[in-house]
Design an enzyme around this catalytic site. Structure first.
Site, PDB file in Angstrom:
ATOM      1  N   ASP A   1       4.546  -5.550   3.877  1.00  0.00           N
ATOM      2  CA  ASP A   1       4.723  -5.031   5.229  1.00  0.00           C
ATOM      3  C   ASP A   1       4.314  -6.038   6.299  1.00  0.00           C
ATOM      4  OD1 ASP A   1       5.592  -2.624   4.138  1.00  0.00           O
ATOM      5  OD2 ASP A   1       3.551  -1.844   3.991  1.00  0.00           O
TER       6      ASP A   1
ATOM      7  N   ASP B   1       7.315  -2.909  11.703  1.00  0.00           N
ATOM      8  CA  ASP B   1       7.995  -2.651  10.432  1.00  0.00           C
ATOM      9  C   ASP B   1       7.740  -1.192  10.065  1.00  0.00           C
ATOM     10  OD1 ASP B   1       9.333  -3.421   7.893  1.00  0.00           O
ATOM     11  OD2 ASP B   1       7.367  -2.940   7.049  1.00  0.00           O
TER      12      ASP B   1
ATOM     13  N   CYS C   1       5.666 -16.037  -3.338  1.00  0.00           N
ATOM     14  CA  CYS C   1       6.839 -16.888  -3.136  1.00  0.00           C
ATOM     15  C   CYS C   1       6.758 -18.108  -4.050  1.00  0.00           C
ATOM     16  CB  CYS C   1       6.924 -17.298  -1.675  1.00  0.00           C
ATOM     17  SG  CYS C   1       8.349 -18.368  -1.299  1.00  0.00           S
TER      18      CYS C   1
ATOM     19  N   CYS D   1       7.972 -20.499   4.023  1.00  0.00           N
ATOM     20  CA  CYS D   1       8.948 -21.539   3.724  1.00  0.00           C
ATOM     21  C   CYS D   1      10.389 -21.126   4.030  1.00  0.00           C
ATOM     22  CB  CYS D   1       8.843 -21.965   2.258  1.00  0.00           C
ATOM     23  SG  CYS D   1       9.334 -20.669   1.081  1.00  0.00           S
TER      24      CYS D   1
ATOM     25  N   CYS E   1       6.815 -20.985  -3.148  1.00  0.00           N
ATOM     26  CA  CYS E   1       5.984 -22.005  -2.497  1.00  0.00           C
ATOM     27  C   CYS E   1       4.498 -21.744  -2.719  1.00  0.00           C
ATOM     28  CB  CYS E   1       6.288 -22.079  -1.011  1.00  0.00           C
ATOM     29  SG  CYS E   1       5.779 -20.606  -0.071  1.00  0.00           S
TER      30      CYS E   1
ATOM     31  N   CYS F   1      10.546 -15.218   3.095  1.00  0.00           N
ATOM     32  CA  CYS F   1       9.191 -15.783   3.078  1.00  0.00           C
ATOM     33  C   CYS F   1       8.873 -16.358   4.457  1.00  0.00           C
ATOM     34  CB  CYS F   1       9.074 -16.864   2.009  1.00  0.00           C
ATOM     35  SG  CYS F   1       7.478 -17.744   2.038  1.00  0.00           S
TER      36      CYS F   1
ATOM     37  N   GLU G   1      12.663  -3.047  14.210  1.00  0.00           N
ATOM     38  CA  GLU G   1      13.819  -3.139  13.323  1.00  0.00           C
ATOM     39  C   GLU G   1      14.704  -1.908  13.501  1.00  0.00           C
ATOM     40  OE1 GLU G   1      12.926  -3.012   9.184  1.00  0.00           O
ATOM     41  OE2 GLU G   1      11.230  -1.654   9.419  1.00  0.00           O
TER      42      GLU G   1
END
Length: 381
Positions: free
Chosen positions: A359, A194, A350, A331, A352, A328, A277
């Site tokens: 990162d 990342d 999140c 989940c 959840c 996330c 990426e």
């Protein structure tokens, strides 16, 4: 595969004069040939072939009083300049037809005398490395080279470059075999990458701190540029001030290139598979400017991909539209920080209940997406 090795040159004062002649002659041949092609196109005449151009701007031109000095340099560098012009036209027409990948490019333009100049010698020039380790160039002589390592094979071409800081380099193109590294059989040998501004890159289990080479030299560069702007045009002091600015830029570029080479080598050695990426750097540069350009992500990606190919590692580019930051990893909910304002959020929770480091969560999602691309045989970006 073809590799490029670059070494510092230290030509003597007479050799620098001969190299200046070579740079100028190659530039004149390019401009003469380009003018002939443009005139033929404007008049509706057939474009001259490469052979006809070479005969007109090199062979016949040497017999004229205005271009007799073309005979003072090696004919090989003049022919190389013409081939470069043909390649530039081929790339332009391919880009216009849509058969060339990448952004659209325009037609060739006339060359001016700039701070950076280069000429290329091919095998036809019979350049060689002497027993004493000097580079023998036709009509220039034996030039001192600072060798940092041995060439893996005999070079096919050598390009002599003078950069804006007044330094000379020899860039050799050689044919080298791939050197696959031993396969890593332990767990956790694949990683997502990342890229970011606060941290240069986040990998599996570690973060690479952003060196910010430009930012560290920015004050010094501003002072040098301010001094340059106050110097009178054409004065000797302005020439010195311009060289001082170029040396600062050269130092920044050298540091950045060395950093990227070291980090990509380390990543290649410690990872069996790399999932990177694919970012739209040009679009992001409109928002982040110098901070983004200082990272040089494009060079990092190209260098890492080339090393993975040579050393037998898997390299996958994950689509730029994949929401690695917003997803996330626990989940699968798509509720992470969004937009430019979300860049300030370095950790989020999140629905959840999972607390994410921005990162590290993105790296994990990139790793999972990269694995699925490899498993499903999908083409990467």
């Amino acid at each position: 595969m073809k590799l490029r090795y670059q070494f510092r040159l230290y030509p003597s004062a007479p050799q620098r004069i001969e190299l200046a002649k070579a740079f100028g002659c190659a530039r004149v041949v390019w401009n003469d040939a380009l003018r002939i092609r443009q005139d033929a196109y404007a008049q509706g005449n057939p474009l001259p072939s490469a052979v006809a151009l070479a005969k007109r701007v090199i062979t016949e031109a040497k017999k004229t009083k205005e271009r007799a000095w073309l005979g003072e340099v090696s004919a090989v560098i003049l022919q190389s300049s013409l081939r470069d012009l043909q390649t530039a036209y081929s790339n332009f027409f391919a880009s216009k037809k849509g058969t060339r990948k990448g952004p659209k490019i325009g037609p060739p333009r006339f060359k001016r005398k700039t701070s950076r100049q280069a000429v290329r010698f091919t095998k036809a020039a019979r350049f060689s490395v002497t027993e004493g380790g000097r580079l023998r160039l036709p009509k220039i002589g034996d030039v001192e080279v600072r060798w940092s390592r041995e060439l893996p094979s005999a070079p096919s071409t050598v390009t002599v470059i003078k950069d804006a800081a007044g330094r000379y380099f020899a860039s050799f193109v050689v044919e080298a075999e791939d050197k696959p590294l031993p396969e890593l059989d332990r767990e956790g040998t694949d990683t997502g990458i990342d890229l970011g501004l606060s941290s240069y890159a986040v990998l599996r289990g570690r973060k690479v701190t952003s060196p910010k080479f430009f930012r560290r030299q920015e004050k010094k560069l501003k002072r040098a540029q301010r001094k340059l702007s106050r110097c009178q045009e054409g004065s000797n002091n302005r020439r010195k001030a311009k060289l001082a600015v170029a040396k600062i830029h050269a130092r920044i570029a050298d540091q950045r290139r060395d950093f990227i080479e070291q980090e990509t080598t380390k990543i290649t050695r410690e990872s069996q598979a790399v999932y990177l990426e694919d970012l739209a750097v040009r679009g992001m540069a409109k928002s982040f400017g110098k901070s983004l350009h200082d990272q040089s992500w494009g060079r990092f990606a190209r260098t890492l991909e080339a090393k993975c190919a040579r050393y037998g590692r898997t390299f996958v580019k994950v689509d730029r539209w994949f929401p690695s930051t917003q997803l996330c990893s626990a989940c699968g909910a798509l509720i992470g920080p969004k937009g430019k304002a979300g860049l300030r959020i370095r950790a989020w929770t999140c629905e959840c209940g999972t607390i994410h480091d921005r990162d590290q969560n993105a790296e994990y999602n990139l790793r999972l997406e990269g694995r699925s691309i490899v498993a499903e045989g999908r083409p990467d970006t």
